[in-house]
Design a protein around this motif. Structure first.
Motif, mmCIF file in Angstrom:
data_model
loop_
_atom_site.group_PDB
_atom_site.id
_atom_site.type_symbol
_atom_site.label_atom_id
_atom_site.label_comp_id
_atom_site.label_asym_id
_atom_site.label_seq_id
_atom_site.Cartn_x
_atom_site.Cartn_y
_atom_site.Cartn_z
ATOM 1 N N GLY A 92 0.786 -1.228 0.000
ATOM 2 C CA GLY A 92 0.000 0.000 0.000
ATOM 3 C C GLY A 92 0.816 1.275 0.000
ATOM 4 N N VAL A 93 2.142 1.164 -0.070
ATOM 5 C CA VAL A 93 3.025 2.328 -0.036
ATOM 6 C C VAL A 93 3.593 2.564 -1.438
ATOM 7 N N ALA A 94 3.460 3.794 -1.934
ATOM 8 C CA ALA A 94 4.060 4.175 -3.214
ATOM 9 C C ALA A 94 5.419 4.810 -2.952
ATOM 10 N N LEU A 95 6.401 4.506 -3.799
ATOM 11 C CA LEU A 95 7.731 5.059 -3.573
ATOM 12 C C LEU A 95 8.517 5.106 -4.876
ATOM 13 N N SER A 96 9.582 5.940 -4.879
ATOM 14 C CA SER A 96 10.486 6.057 -6.016
ATOM 15 C C SER A 96 11.906 6.183 -5.473
ATOM 16 N N PHE A 97 12.899 5.973 -6.368
ATOM 17 C CA PHE A 97 14.305 5.979 -5.949
ATOM 18 C C PHE A 97 15.084 7.034 -6.725
ATOM 19 N N TRP A 98 15.984 7.732 -5.994
ATOM 20 C CA TRP A 98 16.734 8.849 -6.559
ATOM 21 C C TRP A 98 18.209 8.731 -6.193
ATOM 22 N N LYS A 99 19.041 9.414 -6.960
ATOM 23 C CA LYS A 99 20.473 9.431 -6.688
ATOM 24 C C LYS A 99 20.753 10.284 -5.454
ATOM 25 N N HIS A 100 21.594 9.769 -4.569
ATOM 26 C CA HIS A 100 21.987 10.562 -3.399
ATOM 27 C C HIS A 100 23.118 11.506 -3.786
ATOM 28 N N VAL A 101 22.919 12.790 -3.525
ATOM 29 C CA VAL A 101 23.906 13.816 -3.859
ATOM 30 C C VAL A 101 24.364 14.482 -2.564
ATOM 31 N N GLU A 102 25.663 14.448 -2.309
ATOM 32 C CA GLU A 102 26.204 15.118 -1.134
ATOM 33 C C GLU A 102 26.039 16.627 -1.285
ATOM 34 N N HIS A 103 25.771 17.299 -0.178
ATOM 35 C CA HIS A 103 25.601 18.745 -0.251
ATOM 36 C C HIS A 103 26.121 19.388 1.029
ATOM 37 N N ASP A 104 26.304 20.674 0.972
ATOM 38 C CA ASP A 104 26.800 21.450 2.104
ATOM 39 C C ASP A 104 25.609 22.081 2.826
ATOM 40 N N PRO A 105 25.265 21.596 4.016
ATOM 41 C CA PRO A 105 24.103 22.154 4.720
ATOM 42 C C PRO A 105 24.233 23.643 5.017
ATOM 43 N N GLY A 106 25.444 24.153 5.053
ATOM 44 C CA GLY A 106 25.630 25.564 5.369
ATOM 45 C C GLY A 106 25.529 26.486 4.161
ATOM 46 N N HIS A 107 25.445 25.916 2.970
ATOM 47 C CA HIS A 107 25.400 26.758 1.774
ATOM 48 C C HIS A 107 24.028 27.414 1.624
ATOM 49 N N ARG A 108 24.012 28.700 1.265
ATOM 50 C CA ARG A 108 22.774 29.424 1.061
ATOM 51 C C ARG A 108 22.760 30.010 -0.354
ATOM 52 N N MET A 109 21.702 29.749 -1.079
ATOM 53 C CA MET A 109 21.569 30.261 -2.442
ATOM 54 C C MET A 109 20.858 31.610 -2.397
ATOM 55 N N SER A 110 21.390 32.568 -3.134
ATOM 56 C CA SER A 110 20.779 33.896 -3.149
ATOM 57 C C SER A 110 19.473 33.861 -3.929
ATOM 58 N N PRO A 111 18.537 34.771 -3.647
ATOM 59 C CA PRO A 111 17.288 34.830 -4.412
ATOM 60 C C PRO A 111 17.518 35.003 -5.912
ATOM 61 N N GLU A 112 18.527 35.800 -6.286
ATOM 62 C CA GLU A 112 18.795 36.021 -7.703
ATOM 63 C C GLU A 112 19.203 34.723 -8.390
ATOM 64 N N THR A 113 20.082 33.960 -7.730
ATOM 65 C CA THR A 113 20.541 32.686 -8.303
ATOM 66 C C THR A 113 19.383 31.702 -8.419
ATOM 67 N N ALA A 114 18.555 31.642 -7.370
ATOM 68 C CA ALA A 114 17.406 30.731 -7.398
ATOM 69 C C ALA A 114 16.431 31.133 -8.499
ATOM 70 N N GLY A 115 16.193 32.433 -8.672
ATOM 71 C CA GLY A 115 15.274 32.906 -9.705
ATOM 72 C C GLY A 115 15.752 32.556 -11.100
ATOM 73 N N ARG A 116 17.069 32.756 -11.338
ATOM 74 C CA ARG A 116 17.608 32.429 -12.664
ATOM 75 C C ARG A 116 17.514 30.929 -12.933
ATOM 76 N N ALA A 117 17.789 30.111 -11.911
ATOM 77 C CA ALA A 117 17.709 28.658 -12.074
ATOM 78 C C ALA A 117 16.276 28.223 -12.366
ATOM 79 N N LEU A 118 15.322 28.843 -11.698
ATOM 80 C CA LEU A 118 13.910 28.490 -11.916
ATOM 81 C C LEU A 118 13.457 28.891 -13.320
ATOM 82 N N ALA A 119 13.914 30.070 -13.762
ATOM 83 C CA ALA A 119 13.570 30.504 -15.119
ATOM 84 C C ALA A 119 14.149 29.557 -16.158
ATOM 85 N N GLY A 120 15.385 29.098 -15.941
ATOM 86 C CA GLY A 120 15.989 28.147 -16.868
ATOM 87 C C GLY A 120 15.257 26.810 -16.882
ATOM 88 N N LEU A 121 14.782 26.410 -15.729
ATOM 89 C CA LEU A 121 14.029 25.157 -15.650
ATOM 90 C C LEU A 121 12.743 25.249 -16.456
#
Length: 368
Positions: A92-121
């Motif tokens: 009864g449980v639906a699930l999917s599998f994804w690649k694990h990507v290491e990341h830096d928990p302390g990194h913060r993305m600026s609003p401008e960078t996030a906006g440009r990435a979203l527009a490109g997407l």
């Protein structure tokens, strides 16, 4: 280990992934589990599953969209390539599998960078070949996230499915649902009504949905028409669970229409009328239980009975309106045959007149 984590581990191990230390990365609207030491993350809808009739459909669309974006070079986390990404269903449980990507928990993305990435997407998605429904399935989720906990608790405690009727209104459309709350506590099932009175501002459904293996879900006016009930009989239903609104004055008549539809297709009918006549009938048209709500404003009435399963689709359910079409074909063939018979000479009104005249001219025999 929770059932969701156990399901993810079980499916992964069946596909050769060695899981020694599953770690929950996040447990909010979705559960994300790192299946360590493998670089695989399982995604399991939890709260979002309550708002979607078929969570696996949303996972499939997500996998398709992200796979396309990854192929276009967009910086997204891709599905896992170490096992089939899914969607998978386990207990009864639906699930999917994804690649694990290491990341830096302390990194913060600026609003401008996030906006440009979203527009490109969004720009990359213009070429996506699949279907992307407008805000789907978000517009349908508010109803599914209603607090159905008390009724779901009743269903679990008594080990019975509970079926209710609900009218849901959004800014874009109105829906009339028959909602099944399963006895095992799994996600509710939402059947959208197919048929409405002309001009009614409702969105029409087009799916057959079951409460269990052999109980079909329908709603009120749906039983005024051969479909979907005939389709349910062909698909294996043996009992129809039918919430209905009805009205004082014609409720009993409408319940009998549902009864006859059950006889027509070989199904028992549980007719739960808000007003009118709640009724339970067997596939041979016998009323096993009913209650009359005419003239009363009691909070509720009950009709209960042991309901036999229907015998399965009748000849009509299997072949449709064949008898009516056969009668029309035979009538047409008869008319064609009559027109093709030639008239015989010496018959008709003129011939009869000659015979009468000859008989009148005969001499009367002598008497005495």
């Amino acid at each position: 280990m929770t059932p969701a984590v156990a399901a993810a581990v079980s499916v992964a191990e069946e596909h050769g992934i060695r899981v020694l230390d599953p770690v929950v990365l996040n447990d909010s609207f979705n559960l994300r589990v790192h299946l360590r030491p493998a670089p695989v993350v399982a995604r399991v809808p939890t709260v979002t599953a309550l708002g979607r009739a078929r969570p696996a459909d949303a996972l499939r669309r997500e996998l398709d969209v992200v796979s396309y974006l990854h192929g276009q070079g967009v910086p997204v986390v891709p599905p896992s390539d170490l096992l089939p990404a899914g969607p998978h269903l386990r207990d009864g449980v639906a699930l999917s599998f994804w690649k694990h990507v290491e990341h830096d928990p302390g990194h913060r993305m600026s609003p401008e960078t996030a906006g440009r990435a979203l527009a490109g997407l969004h720009e990359a998605l213009r070429g996506f070949p699949g279907e992307l429904p407008y805000l789907g399935p978000v517009l349908d989720e508010p109803l599914r996230l209603l607090d159905l906990a008390p009724l779901r608790e009743v269903a679990r405690d008594r080990n019975v499915d509970v079926v209710i009727g609900v009218v849901h209104t959004t800014p874009q459309a109105r829906y009339n649902y028959s909602v099944d709350l399963p006895a095992d506590g799994s996600a509710p099932i939402y059947y959208a009504k197919w048929h409405f009175a002309p001009g009614a501002p409702f969105r029409h459904g087009d799916e057959l949905l079951f409460a269990g293996d052999h109980v079909g879900l329908a709603n009120c006016m749906d039983l005024n028409f051969p479909a979907p009930i005939r389709d349910y009989a062909r698909a294996g239903a043996r009992l129809m669970a039918v919430p209905a609104a009805d009205e004082f004055g014609n409720g009993r008549q409408h319940s009998r229409m549902g009864l006859l539809r059950g006889v027509e297709t070989g199904l028992s009918v549980a007719w739960a009328a808000q007003w009118g006549t709640p009724m339970i009938s067997d596939p041979w048209g016998r009323v096993l239980a009913e209650r009359d709500t005419e003239g009363t404003r009691k909070p509720f009435v009950m009709a209960f009975a042991d309901v036999p399963s229907g015998p399965g689709p009748t000849v009509y359910a299997r072949f449709g309106d064949w008898f009516a079409w056969l009668c029309l074909a035979m009538a047409a063939a008869g008319l064609v045959a009559l027109r093709s018979v030639p008239r015989q000479p010496g018959r008709g009104v003129g011939g009869q007149g000659a015979v009468l005249q000859d008989a009148a001219g005969q001499e009367e025999p002598a008497r005495g």
